[in-house]
Scaffold this motif. Structure first.
Motif, PDB file in Angstrom:
ATOM      1  N   MET A 292      -7.648  -1.961  11.062  1.00 53.58           N
ATOM      2  CA  MET A 292      -6.202  -1.296  11.196  1.00 53.58           C
ATOM      3  C   MET A 292      -6.258   0.098  11.485  1.00 53.58           C
ATOM      4  N   GLU A 293      -5.407   0.586  11.813  1.00 54.07           N
ATOM      5  CA  GLU A 293      -5.403   2.183  11.741  1.00 54.07           C
ATOM      6  C   GLU A 293      -4.183   2.379  10.961  1.00 54.07           C
ATOM      7  N   ALA A 294      -4.126   3.650  10.276  1.00 53.13           N
ATOM      8  CA  ALA A 294      -3.151   4.228   9.226  1.00 53.13           C
ATOM      9  C   ALA A 294      -2.445   5.476   9.916  1.00 53.13           C
ATOM     10  N   ILE A 295      -1.149   5.850   9.803  1.00 55.00           N
ATOM     11  CA  ILE A 295      -0.654   7.002  10.291  1.00 55.00           C
ATOM     12  C   ILE A 295       0.415   7.380   8.909  1.00 55.00           C
ATOM     13  N   ARG A 296       0.668   8.569   8.842  1.00 50.21           N
ATOM     14  CA  ARG A 296       1.611   8.943   7.815  1.00 50.21           C
ATOM     15  C   ARG A 296       2.655   9.769   8.449  1.00 50.21           C
ATOM     16  N   LEU A 297       4.200   9.064   7.991  1.00 51.32           N
ATOM     17  CA  LEU A 297       5.108   9.442   8.789  1.00 51.32           C
ATOM     18  C   LEU A 297       6.085  10.330   7.707  1.00 51.32           C
ATOM     19  N   GLU A 298       6.700  11.480   8.128  1.00 49.73           N
ATOM     20  CA  GLU A 298       7.580  12.280   7.448  1.00 49.73           C
ATOM     21  C   GLU A 298       8.883  12.056   8.242  1.00 49.73           C
ATOM     22  N   PHE A 299       9.817  11.940   7.662  1.00 49.86           N
ATOM     23  CA  PHE A 299      11.196  11.772   8.430  1.00 49.86           C
ATOM     24  C   PHE A 299      12.413  12.075   7.455  1.00 49.86           C
ATOM     25  N   GLN A 300      13.506  12.421   8.067  1.00 53.60           N
ATOM     26  CA  GLN A 300      14.718  12.726   7.015  1.00 53.60           C
ATOM     27  C   GLN A 300      15.479  11.357   6.868  1.00 53.60           C
ATOM     28  N   PRO A 301      15.792  11.364   5.666  1.00 53.35           N
ATOM     29  CA  PRO A 301      16.247  10.189   4.672  1.00 53.35           C
ATOM     30  C   PRO A 301      17.286   9.325   5.672  1.00 53.35           C
ATOM     31  N   GLU A 302      18.236  10.203   6.401  1.00 50.55           N
ATOM     32  CA  GLU A 302      19.112   9.439   6.925  1.00 50.55           C
ATOM     33  C   GLU A 302      18.825   8.521   8.280  1.00 50.55           C
ATOM     34  N   ILE A 303      17.423   8.783   8.676  1.00 50.28           N
ATOM     35  CA  ILE A 303      16.862   7.799   9.661  1.00 50.28           C
ATOM     36  C   ILE A 303      15.890   6.715   9.217  1.00 50.28           C
ATOM     37  N   LYS A 304      15.600   6.626   7.965  1.00 48.80           N
ATOM     38  CA  LYS A 304      14.909   5.757   7.158  1.00 48.80           C
ATOM     39  C   LYS A 304      15.353   4.169   7.768  1.00 48.80           C
ATOM     40  N   ALA A 305      16.666   3.913   7.682  1.00 49.29           N
ATOM     41  CA  ALA A 305      17.090   2.442   8.099  1.00 49.29           C
ATOM     42  C   ALA A 305      16.740   2.274   9.591  1.00 49.29           C
ATOM     43  N   LYS A 306      16.792   3.195  10.480  1.00 44.94           N
ATOM     44  CA  LYS A 306      16.526   2.952  11.872  1.00 44.94           C
ATOM     45  C   LYS A 306      14.875   2.377  11.982  1.00 44.94           C
ATOM     46  N   ILE A 307      14.239   3.514  11.421  1.00 45.70           N
ATOM     47  CA  ILE A 307      12.589   3.342  11.222  1.00 45.70           C
ATOM     48  C   ILE A 307      12.362   1.990  10.913  1.00 45.70           C
ATOM     49  N   LEU A 308      12.845   1.489   9.577  1.00 43.81           N
ATOM     50  CA  LEU A 308      12.544   0.153   9.036  1.00 43.81           C
ATOM     51  C   LEU A 308      12.929  -0.950   9.897  1.00 43.81           C
ATOM     52  N   GLU A 309      14.206  -0.766  10.596  1.00 39.81           N
ATOM     53  CA  GLU A 309      14.639  -1.809  11.694  1.00 39.81           C
ATOM     54  C   GLU A 309      13.588  -1.965  12.645  1.00 39.81           C
ATOM     55  N   LEU A 310      13.213  -0.650  13.430  1.00 40.63           N
ATOM     56  CA  LEU A 310      12.111  -0.727  14.320  1.00 40.63           C
ATOM     57  C   LEU A 310      11.030  -1.407  13.727  1.00 40.63           C
ATOM     58  N   LEU A 311      10.389  -1.142  12.739  1.00 41.41           N
ATOM     59  CA  LEU A 311       9.342  -1.513  12.267  1.00 41.41           C
ATOM     60  C   LEU A 311       9.333  -3.218  11.911  1.00 41.41           C
ATOM     61  N   SER A 312      10.410  -3.423  11.588  1.00 40.04           N
ATOM     62  CA  SER A 312      10.618  -4.980  11.462  1.00 40.04           C
ATOM     63  C   SER A 312      10.212  -5.758  12.610  1.00 40.04           C
ATOM     64  N   THR A 313      10.420  -5.295  13.593  1.00 38.72           N
ATOM     65  CA  THR A 313      10.318  -6.186  14.942  1.00 38.72           C
ATOM     66  C   THR A 313       8.740  -6.456  14.871  1.00 38.72           C
ATOM     67  N   PHE A 314       8.017  -5.875  14.281  1.00 34.02           N
ATOM     68  CA  PHE A 314       6.527  -6.413  14.289  1.00 34.02           C
ATOM     69  C   PHE A 314       6.096  -7.358  13.346  1.00 34.02           C
ATOM     70  N   SER A 315       5.141  -8.287  13.607  1.00 30.97           N
ATOM     71  CA  SER A 315       4.856  -9.294  12.830  1.00 30.97           C
ATOM     72  C   SER A 315       3.806  -8.476  11.406  1.00 30.97           C
ATOM     73  N   SER A 316       3.858  -9.361  10.636  1.00 33.77           N
ATOM     74  CA  SER A 316       2.906  -8.762   9.365  1.00 33.77           C
ATOM     75  C   SER A 316       1.272  -8.629   9.659  1.00 33.77           C
ATOM     76  N   ASP A 317       0.780  -9.436  10.765  1.00 35.54           N
ATOM     77  CA  ASP A 317      -0.432  -9.235  11.275  1.00 35.54           C
ATOM     78  C   ASP A 317      -0.716  -8.144  11.948  1.00 35.54           C
ATOM     79  N   GLU A 318       0.563  -7.384  12.617  1.00 35.35           N
ATOM     80  CA  GLU A 318       0.476  -6.224  13.377  1.00 35.35           C
ATOM     81  C   GLU A 318       0.547  -5.018  12.679  1.00 35.35           C
ATOM     82  N   LEU A 319       1.344  -5.000  11.523  1.00 35.77           N
ATOM     83  CA  LEU A 319       1.991  -4.029  10.853  1.00 35.77           C
ATOM     84  C   LEU A 319       2.246  -4.157   9.408  1.00 35.77           C
ATOM     85  N   LYS A 320       1.898  -3.294   8.628  1.00 31.43           N
ATOM     86  CA  LYS A 320       1.739  -3.328   7.085  1.00 31.43           C
ATOM     87  C   LYS A 320       2.269  -1.815   6.742  1.00 31.43           C
ATOM     88  N   ILE A 321       3.552  -1.727   5.847  1.00 31.85           N
ATOM     89  CA  ILE A 321       3.834  -0.734   5.345  1.00 31.85           C
ATOM     90  C   ILE A 321       3.188  -0.596   4.164  1.00 31.85           C
TER      91      ILE A 321
END
Length: 77
Positions: free
Chosen positions: A1-30
Motif C-alpha cells: 500500500m502507499e500512504a499520503i498525508r492530507l491537510e484540510f480545513q475542518p469544515e470539509i472533513k465530513a465530505k472527505i470521510l464520506e468519499l473515502l468510505s466508498t472504498f473497501s477496507s482492502d483498498e483503503l485504510k485510514i
C-alpha cells in the motif's frame, strides 16, 4: 500500500470521510497520525529551517569522529 498525508480545513472533513468510505477496507485504510509523528515533524522542520538560514552547527566527518572517540573514551574507563 502507499500512504499520503492530507491537510484540510475542518469544515470539509465530513465530505472527505464520506468519499473515502466508498472504498473497501482492502483498498483503503485510514491511519491517524500520532503525537510522536507530529513531535518529530516539528523537530525536523526546525532543523531544516536552521540549515536554510545558515544557523545550523555542521560537523565534518573528522570532527564527528573526534567527538565520538572522546565520548566513547569517557565511558570506557
Amino acid at each position: 500500500m502507499e500512504a499520503i498525508r492530507l491537510e484540510f480545513q475542518p469544515e470539509i472533513k465530513a465530505k472527505i470521510l464520506e468519499l473515502l468510505s466508498t472504498f473497501s477496507s482492502d483498498e483503503l485504510k485510514i491511519v491517524q497520525e500520532d503525537s510522536e509523528f507530529l513531535k518529530n515533524k516539528r523537530e525536523l522542520d526546525s532543523s531544516l529551517e536552521k540549515i536554510h538560514n545558515c544557523t545550523a552547527k555542521l560537523y565534518s566527518f573528522e570532527e564527528l569522529d573526534a567527538i565520538l572517540e572522546k565520548t566513547i573514551s569517557e565511558y570506557d574507563s
